[in-house]
Design a protein around this motif. Structure first.
Motif, mmCIF file in Angstrom:
data_model
loop_
_atom_site.group_PDB
_atom_site.id
_atom_site.type_symbol
_atom_site.label_atom_id
_atom_site.label_comp_id
_atom_site.label_asym_id
_atom_site.label_seq_id
_atom_site.Cartn_x
_atom_site.Cartn_y
_atom_site.Cartn_z
ATOM 1 N N ALA A 1 0.831 -1.205 0.000
ATOM 2 C CA ALA A 1 0.000 0.000 0.000
ATOM 3 C C ALA A 1 0.866 1.256 0.000
ATOM 4 O O ALA A 1 0.472 2.292 -0.565
ATOM 5 C CB ALA A 1 -0.939 -0.003 1.203
ATOM 6 N N TYR A 2 2.058 1.195 0.610
ATOM 7 C CA TYR A 2 2.950 2.357 0.610
ATOM 8 C C TYR A 2 3.424 2.669 -0.806
ATOM 9 O O TYR A 2 3.556 3.832 -1.187
ATOM 10 C CB TYR A 2 4.162 2.109 1.518
ATOM 11 N N LEU A 3 3.697 1.631 -1.599
ATOM 12 C CA LEU A 3 4.127 1.840 -2.981
ATOM 13 C C LEU A 3 2.996 2.473 -3.795
ATOM 14 O O LEU A 3 3.218 3.441 -4.542
ATOM 15 C CB LEU A 3 4.541 0.512 -3.610
ATOM 16 N N ASN A 4 1.805 1.949 -3.658
ATOM 17 C CA ASN A 4 0.666 2.492 -4.398
ATOM 18 C C ASN A 4 0.371 3.927 -3.991
ATOM 19 O O ASN A 4 0.071 4.786 -4.829
ATOM 20 C CB ASN A 4 -0.565 1.610 -4.175
ATOM 21 N N TYR B 1 7.688 6.118 -0.470
ATOM 22 C CA TYR B 1 8.622 5.226 -1.157
ATOM 23 C C TYR B 1 9.654 4.665 -0.169
ATOM 24 O O TYR B 1 10.007 3.476 -0.222
ATOM 25 C CB TYR B 1 9.349 5.969 -2.278
ATOM 26 N N LYS B 2 10.161 5.512 0.709
ATOM 27 C CA LYS B 2 11.165 5.066 1.672
ATOM 28 C C LYS B 2 10.572 4.062 2.663
ATOM 29 O O LYS B 2 11.236 3.096 3.066
ATOM 30 C CB LYS B 2 11.765 6.266 2.397
ATOM 31 N N GLN B 3 9.323 4.294 3.060
ATOM 32 C CA GLN B 3 8.646 3.333 3.941
ATOM 33 C C GLN B 3 8.550 1.980 3.241
ATOM 34 O O GLN B 3 8.818 0.925 3.829
ATOM 35 C CB GLN B 3 7.242 3.842 4.293
ATOM 36 N N TYR B 4 8.144 2.019 1.995
ATOM 37 C CA TYR B 4 7.997 0.784 1.219
ATOM 38 C C TYR B 4 9.344 0.063 1.099
ATOM 39 O O TYR B 4 9.436 -1.156 1.358
ATOM 40 C CB TYR B 4 7.442 1.111 -0.158
ATOM 41 N N ALA B 5 10.390 0.788 0.715
ATOM 42 C CA ALA B 5 11.706 0.179 0.523
ATOM 43 C C ALA B 5 12.239 -0.414 1.820
ATOM 44 O O ALA B 5 12.815 -1.517 1.833
ATOM 45 C CB ALA B 5 12.676 1.221 -0.030
ATOM 46 N N GLU C 1 13.547 -5.213 5.004
ATOM 47 C CA GLU C 1 13.437 -5.946 6.265
ATOM 48 C C GLU C 1 12.852 -7.335 6.046
ATOM 49 O O GLU C 1 13.170 -8.276 6.785
ATOM 50 C CB GLU C 1 12.576 -5.170 7.257
ATOM 51 N N ALA C 2 12.010 -7.456 5.029
ATOM 52 C CA ALA C 2 11.393 -8.758 4.733
ATOM 53 C C ALA C 2 12.251 -9.611 3.816
ATOM 54 O O ALA C 2 11.834 -10.704 3.402
ATOM 55 C CB ALA C 2 10.025 -8.537 4.097
ATOM 56 N N GLY C 3 13.458 -9.107 3.483
ATOM 57 C CA GLY C 3 14.344 -9.864 2.617
ATOM 58 C C GLY C 3 13.916 -9.857 1.163
ATOM 59 O O GLY C 3 14.236 -10.772 0.407
ATOM 60 N N LYS C 4 13.197 -8.830 0.747
ATOM 61 C CA LYS C 4 12.683 -8.747 -0.621
ATOM 62 C C LYS C 4 13.229 -7.533 -1.370
ATOM 63 O O LYS C 4 12.584 -7.014 -2.280
ATOM 64 C CB LYS C 4 11.158 -8.688 -0.594
ATOM 65 N N ALA C 5 14.419 -7.114 -1.005
ATOM 66 C CA ALA C 5 14.994 -5.912 -1.624
ATOM 67 C C ALA C 5 15.132 -6.055 -3.137
ATOM 68 O O ALA C 5 15.003 -5.075 -3.883
ATOM 69 C CB ALA C 5 16.356 -5.605 -0.998
ATOM 70 N N SER C 6 15.359 -7.277 -3.618
ATOM 71 C CA SER C 6 15.537 -7.483 -5.058
ATOM 72 C C SER C 6 14.246 -7.247 -5.848
ATOM 73 O O SER C 6 14.288 -7.092 -7.069
ATOM 74 C CB SER C 6 16.045 -8.895 -5.321
ATOM 75 N N LYS C 7 13.122 -7.233 -5.146
ATOM 76 C CA LYS C 7 11.832 -7.063 -5.817
ATOM 77 C C LYS C 7 11.353 -5.612 -5.822
ATOM 78 O O LYS C 7 10.265 -5.311 -6.322
ATOM 79 C CB LYS C 7 10.776 -7.943 -5.149
ATOM 80 N N ILE C 8 12.167 -4.699 -5.267
ATOM 81 C CA ILE C 8 11.776 -3.289 -5.230
ATOM 82 C C ILE C 8 11.910 -2.706 -6.634
ATOM 83 O O ILE C 8 12.988 -2.781 -7.244
ATOM 84 C CB ILE C 8 12.663 -2.506 -4.243
ATOM 85 N N PRO C 9 10.849 -2.121 -7.191
ATOM 86 C CA PRO C 9 10.933 -1.521 -8.534
ATOM 87 C C PRO C 9 11.990 -0.424 -8.584
ATOM 88 O O PRO C 9 12.218 0.297 -7.602
ATOM 89 C CB PRO C 9 9.525 -0.952 -8.756
ATOM 90 N N ALA C 10 12.630 -0.283 -9.741
ATOM 91 C CA ALA C 10 13.717 0.691 -9.897
ATOM 92 C C ALA C 10 13.258 2.112 -9.622
ATOM 93 O O ALA C 10 14.023 2.936 -9.099
ATOM 94 C CB ALA C 10 14.286 0.593 -11.313
ATOM 95 N N ARG C 11 12.001 2.427 -9.945
ATOM 96 C CA ARG C 11 11.522 3.803 -9.770
ATOM 97 C C ARG C 11 11.535 4.231 -8.313
ATOM 98 O O ARG C 11 11.614 5.435 -8.013
ATOM 99 C CB ARG C 11 10.113 3.967 -10.342
ATOM 100 N N VAL C 12 11.470 3.264 -7.391
ATOM 101 C CA VAL C 12 11.451 3.615 -5.965
ATOM 102 C C VAL C 12 12.758 4.295 -5.581
ATOM 103 O O VAL C 12 12.757 5.367 -4.952
ATOM 104 C CB VAL C 12 11.202 2.360 -5.103
ATOM 105 N N GLY C 13 13.894 3.702 -5.956
ATOM 106 C CA GLY C 13 15.184 4.314 -5.647
ATOM 107 C C GLY C 13 15.402 5.607 -6.396
ATOM 108 O O GLY C 13 15.917 6.585 -5.843
ATOM 109 N N GLU C 14 15.010 5.627 -7.666
ATOM 110 C CA GLU C 14 15.209 6.815 -8.494
ATOM 111 C C GLU C 14 14.424 7.994 -7.933
ATOM 112 O O GLU C 14 14.959 9.127 -7.822
ATOM 113 C CB GLU C 14 14.768 6.527 -9.932
ATOM 114 N N ARG C 15 13.198 7.766 -7.581
ATOM 115 C CA ARG C 15 12.347 8.878 -7.095
ATOM 116 C C ARG C 15 12.707 9.263 -5.660
ATOM 117 O O ARG C 15 12.572 10.426 -5.274
ATOM 118 C CB ARG C 15 10.882 8.500 -7.212
ATOM 119 N N SER C 16 13.131 8.278 -4.870
ATOM 120 C CA SER C 16 13.496 8.581 -3.479
ATOM 121 C C SER C 16 14.722 9.485 -3.421
ATOM 122 O O SER C 16 14.924 10.219 -2.437
ATOM 123 C CB SER C 16 13.784 7.282 -2.715
#
Length: 357
Positions: free
Chosen positions: A306-309, A327-331, A336-351
């Protein structure tokens, strides 16, 4: 005074007394017993010395001993605040039972169908509260026939609310614990006493959990929108999502904060509300998306997606400060859940983008 002998035939009531028969105010065909038998539900004028109407249920062809219910306590009358006329506290309806759903009556006297197991196929009786100058909420008391006790027993107590502005359409159906009113059979139902308890239930705390029920229309809308979205049918998708909006989507006449959370946030089903919030954003209804997703993360902070949306919708309206925070909350939660590889690229770019001053 009750009549000793009542014959119900061709919609007429006659008595063995040399007195005028009560006036039939309402006559409803029904099948209430869970079999093929047919009944009629009558609302009749009561005795002249009683401020109440009379509720009577009997087989279509009835002898006196076959009458299923005859009471003058269930339907009290109260004096109008504008005149000396008496008006009913409850209206009487016969509603169709279907597997997995039940029908309710909203404050505009419109039927709505909600997803909730209730009774087996067959009819049930609804007593619906009626108040002068109140077109915003009512209570639906749903009674079903119990073959064991041979009584019409209270099976569901619902608070039904409409929007108080915009198009005044239905926004929520909330199920209250039946024990709010105690064990109730229609034969012993005291309408005046129950009305007082209902007012307390609305304004005060009650024992048990309030459960918001989903309308069939809302569930169907999400299913149709998801299907169109997945097929890439952009035109059908946006048209479908527009049906979720009140007032034709005009923020001038119907701002999102006046209805979106009340209508589409389901505390017991945050995933459903998140999905609808996502689709609202994808359809370009960003204010509505933000309103709904804010409610999701406020009450369900562990709903990571929901944070990503929410961030995407904030970004779309150029509210970069709130977008970056989400975005930072989502990332953080994904990492923490061990799913960093599944974070969309736009999250880092926009953050990494500094919010505009």
């Amino acid at each position: 005074m009750f009549f000793r002998f009542i014959v119900l035939s061709l919609g007429l009531l006659t008595t063995s007394y040399a007195l005028a028969a009560p006036q039939v105010l309402k006559e409803i065909p029904a099948s209430l017993l869970g079999d093929a038998s047919r009944q009629k539900v009558f609302v009749l004028t009561g005795d002249a010395d009683e401020a109440s109407n009379r509720l009577l249920i009997a087989p279509v062809q009835a002898r006196n001993e076959e009458i299923l219910l005859d009471t003058s306590k269930a339907l009290p009358l109260i004096k109008s605040q504008y005149s000396s006329a008496l008006q009913g506290v409850f209206s009487v309806h016969v509603l169709k039972g279907r597997a997995g759903v039940m029908t309710v009556i909203d404050p505009q006297a419109e039927e709505a169908v909600v997803k909730q197991p209730f009774v087996e196929a067959g009819d049930y009786i609804a007593l619906v509260t009626s108040e002068e100058d109140n077109a915003v909420y009512n209570f639906n008391l749903l009674f079903a026939f119990n073959k064991g006790s041979k009584q019409f027993e209270l099976k569901a107590l619902l608070e039904v609310a409409n929007n108080d502005s915009c198009d005044r359409s239905l926004v929520s159906v909330v199920e209250l614990p039946v024990q709010t009113l105690g064990p109730i059979a229609l034969a012993s139902f005291d309408g005046r006493e129950v009305l007082q308890k209902l007012q307390v239930a609305r304004t005060g705390s009650i024992e048990g959990v309030r459960k918001k029920l989903m309308t069939v229309d809302s569930a169907d809308l999400l299913d149709m929108a998801l299907a169109a979205y997945r097929k890439g049918d952009d035109s059908s998708f946006k048209d479908t999502m527009s049906y979720a909006l009140m007032g034709g989507g005009s923020h001038d006449t119907c701002p999102p904060d006046s209805y979106i959370v009340a209508k589409y946030y389901y505390p017991q089903r945050p995933g459903w509300s998140n999905d609808l919030g996502f689709l609202l954003g994808e359809a370009g209804f960003y204010a509505e998306s933000i309103e709904l997703l804010d409610a999701v993360v406020a009450s369900h902070p562990n709903r990571t997606v929901a944070y990503l949306n929410l961030a995407d919708s904030y970004w779309a309206v150029n509210d970069k400060e709130r977008a970056v925070a989400a975005y930072k909350q989502y990332a953080s939660r994904m990492s923490e859940a061990g799913k960093a590889s599944k974070i969309p690229a736009r999250v880092g770019e926009r953050s990494a983008v500094a919010p505009e001053a």
